[in-house]
Motif scaffolding. Sequence first.
Motif, PDB file in Angstrom:
ATOM      1  N   LEU A   1       0.805  -1.216   0.000  1.00  0.00           N
ATOM      2  CA  LEU A   1       0.000   0.000   0.000  1.00  0.00           C
ATOM      3  C   LEU A   1       0.841   1.270   0.000  1.00  0.00           C
ATOM      4  CD1 LEU A   1      -2.869  -1.024   2.459  1.00  0.00           C
ATOM      5  CD2 LEU A   1      -2.775  -1.222  -0.028  1.00  0.00           C
ATOM      6  N   LEU A   2       1.887   1.322   0.812  1.00  0.00           N
ATOM      7  CA  LEU A   2       2.690   2.543   0.885  1.00  0.00           C
ATOM      8  C   LEU A   2       3.438   2.797  -0.418  1.00  0.00           C
ATOM      9  CD1 LEU A   2       4.108   2.320   4.531  1.00  0.00           C
ATOM     10  CD2 LEU A   2       2.221   3.727   3.677  1.00  0.00           C
ATOM     11  N   LEU A   3       4.022   1.743  -0.991  1.00  0.00           N
ATOM     12  CA  LEU A   3       4.713   1.898  -2.269  1.00  0.00           C
ATOM     13  C   LEU A   3       3.723   2.273  -3.369  1.00  0.00           C
ATOM     14  CD1 LEU A   3       7.197  -1.123  -2.142  1.00  0.00           C
ATOM     15  CD2 LEU A   3       7.775   1.308  -1.977  1.00  0.00           C
ATOM     16  N   ALA A   4       2.538   1.679  -3.316  1.00  0.00           N
ATOM     17  CA  ALA A   4       1.510   2.003  -4.309  1.00  0.00           C
ATOM     18  C   ALA A   4       1.122   3.471  -4.216  1.00  0.00           C
ATOM     19  CB  ALA A   4       0.290   1.113  -4.103  1.00  0.00           C
ATOM     20  N   ALA A   5       0.895   3.952  -2.994  1.00  0.00           N
ATOM     21  CA  ALA A   5       0.498   5.350  -2.811  1.00  0.00           C
ATOM     22  C   ALA A   5       1.578   6.299  -3.325  1.00  0.00           C
ATOM     23  CB  ALA A   5       0.212   5.613  -1.336  1.00  0.00           C
ATOM     24  N   ALA A   6       2.846   5.945  -3.092  1.00  0.00           N
ATOM     25  CA  ALA A   6       3.944   6.786  -3.581  1.00  0.00           C
ATOM     26  C   ALA A   6       3.949   6.840  -5.105  1.00  0.00           C
ATOM     27  CB  ALA A   6       5.276   6.256  -3.060  1.00  0.00           C
ATOM     28  N   ASP A   7       3.710   5.696  -5.745  1.00  0.00           N
ATOM     29  CA  ASP A   7       3.665   5.679  -7.211  1.00  0.00           C
ATOM     30  C   ASP A   7       2.484   6.490  -7.742  1.00  0.00           C
ATOM     31  OD1 ASP A   7       5.932   4.309  -7.938  1.00  0.00           O
ATOM     32  OD2 ASP A   7       4.973   2.351  -8.091  1.00  0.00           O
ATOM     33  N   ILE A   8       1.333   6.369  -7.097  1.00  0.00           N
ATOM     34  CA  ILE A   8       0.162   7.112  -7.565  1.00  0.00           C
ATOM     35  C   ILE A   8       0.398   8.618  -7.410  1.00  0.00           C
ATOM     36  CG2 ILE A   8      -2.313   7.455  -7.289  1.00  0.00           C
ATOM     37  CD1 ILE A   8      -1.442   4.694  -8.376  1.00  0.00           C
ATOM     38  N   ASP A   9       1.045   9.022  -6.316  1.00  0.00           N
ATOM     39  CA  ASP A   9       1.382  10.438  -6.142  1.00  0.00           C
ATOM     40  C   ASP A   9       2.316  10.914  -7.254  1.00  0.00           C
ATOM     41  OD1 ASP A   9      -0.150  10.764  -3.874  1.00  0.00           O
ATOM     42  OD2 ASP A   9       1.518  10.475  -2.474  1.00  0.00           O
ATOM     43  N   LYS A  10       3.313  10.097  -7.577  1.00  0.00           N
ATOM     44  CA  LYS A  10       4.266  10.475  -8.621  1.00  0.00           C
ATOM     45  C   LYS A  10       3.573  10.532  -9.979  1.00  0.00           C
ATOM     46  CE  LYS A  10       8.788   9.243 -10.554  1.00  0.00           C
ATOM     47  NZ  LYS A  10       9.925   8.273 -10.496  1.00  0.00           N
ATOM     48  N   ALA A  11       2.678   9.575 -10.229  1.00  0.00           N
ATOM     49  CA  ALA A  11       1.945   9.574 -11.497  1.00  0.00           C
ATOM     50  C   ALA A  11       1.074  10.818 -11.620  1.00  0.00           C
ATOM     51  CB  ALA A  11       1.090   8.312 -11.607  1.00  0.00           C
TER      52      ALA A  11
END
Length: 589
Positions: free
Chosen positions: A387-397
């Motif tokens: 979840l944390l890595l996913a959230a970081a990627d979505i923020d970057k996207a």
Amino acid sequence: MRMRGSTVVRGVAIAVMAMAMAGPAIGACKVSKLAELPVTLIGRRAMVDAKFGTHDTRFIVDSGAFYSTLSRASAAEFGLSSTPAPSWFRLRGVNGDASASIASAKDFTLAGIPLPRVSFIVGGTDTGTAGLLGQNILGLVDVEYDLPHGAVRLMKVEDCGNVGLAYWAAGKPYSMIPLERGDGGPWKPHTIGTVLVNGVKMRAVFDSGAQTTIMTLAAAKRAGITPTSPGVRPVGYNSGLGSKQLTTWIAPFDTIDLGGEVVPKPKFNIADIKLDGDMLIGFDFFLTHRMFVSNANHLMYMTYEGGTVFGLTPTGARTTGGEKLDLTDTAGVPTDAAGFSRRAAVFLSKRHYPEGLADLDKAVAMAPTVGRYVFLRGQARLANGQLLLAAADIDKAAALSPDDNEVRLLRARLRVMSRDPAGAAEDMKVADRTLAAGSDDRLRLAGLYDSIDQPEGSIANYDAWLKMHGDDADRATAYNGRCWARALLDRELDRALSDCNTALKLRPGSASYLDSRALVQLRLGKLDAALADYDAALKANPRNAWSLYMRGVAERRAGKTEAADADRKAALAINPDVAKRAARYGLDG
């Protein structure tokens, strides 16, 4: 593929023959590639990129669609005018039919290939994409479905006669199924062949657009299976292009034989659906097979490429003679970010998360400023529980692609889950501004507004969605959502009641829909009707804190103090915050 000592794939009776692309194979036989359509697998859908003018979009590759389709919202978004289809014509799917019209595109590009003039049928349930890529394009020539390697190829075959066209098999066994011929009319025929299920002949439509394999109840009965048979269980609803949602069961069978490929103990869905055949062989089969459909010779050639099929995960494959087949993937390694992204999508569709994420890491490294690859990695990490890595990627996207509605809507959902309504509202505001008026995503957006208690935003988006989706199978959700939002605001209660009644007519007995109507009845002061709906909702879902609390409100207003106190106590034990939410809308208990 041998499982539990049973043969699953066996060689066909004819000899296996290999042939080279665009060159002689046996005698004068030549097979050449006219076009390759790169395919990205998203969940259980095969997508190809397309453009209407400068508008980027995607289509679902649907071998089961006799013609390519657009949703009404997509046709409007791309500026295509449409004319009504003849009154006798209806767009039919597994879940019923819908009205339709016809549109033509003069500036259409498919996978980078300009097509000067293409017609589409407009209508039916929105797929969340522009529409379906059907047989008026896929059936023009021979076609190879190679979803395990992220491609669909339009092929040209010359002077091959009855030569086996599984050119990639390189001496390995393959299966062959004769296909039905069309009637010579204006529509390209479906890909239909005969298979054996429990030894019974079945007309099978090979349908890449069906998310799973499914059989009619009548055909299942012929094979000895009904919804009450041992091992059969309900799995929810099925929907397609039509306007209805149908109860579906998953059922175990003894065997299925597809032109010599025999799978023991398969499981697939059954439902009371109307088909051109007895069953649809769906995406689960396409994902694990490479298939060459010869529309010229009316034959289909296929090889098993490994992976889960019909609910089973075999450990290997063997011929009838017991020879173990080598299922090693010999395809070349991708050379660019797009290639790694497509291969990752194949891995992820098979739930092979480590391999898929490794490929997405390569795609992101090769194209670090392309938000799409970062977003896809975020989705994969989310599916993998990171979840944390996913959230970081979505923020970057979101930073790389600030107007990408798909990114914004996913981040809004994640922010709702993490109890950040202000952040969610920020993303929703961007999506609200940039989404097309009738976009299918407005249904998602309306639900998100509801989840952060902003019913005004919900109503506006339900209004916009319903305006363009009158025949959509999801319209019950929209009618209920709009009813609920109006009830919360204590506004237009007659219209709210009409919306709830429509939703319940489409989906009788739904607990959430009954709860919505109960609130409308409560607002109208119709306490007996409200209590009847709350009773029915709680019978279906007895631990719903909101329904319990609101029944207590209705009971108190009806003078049933003891019952009201009991329901309030039970509701607060389940969710201590339910009283605060009710109070915000003037619904104190």
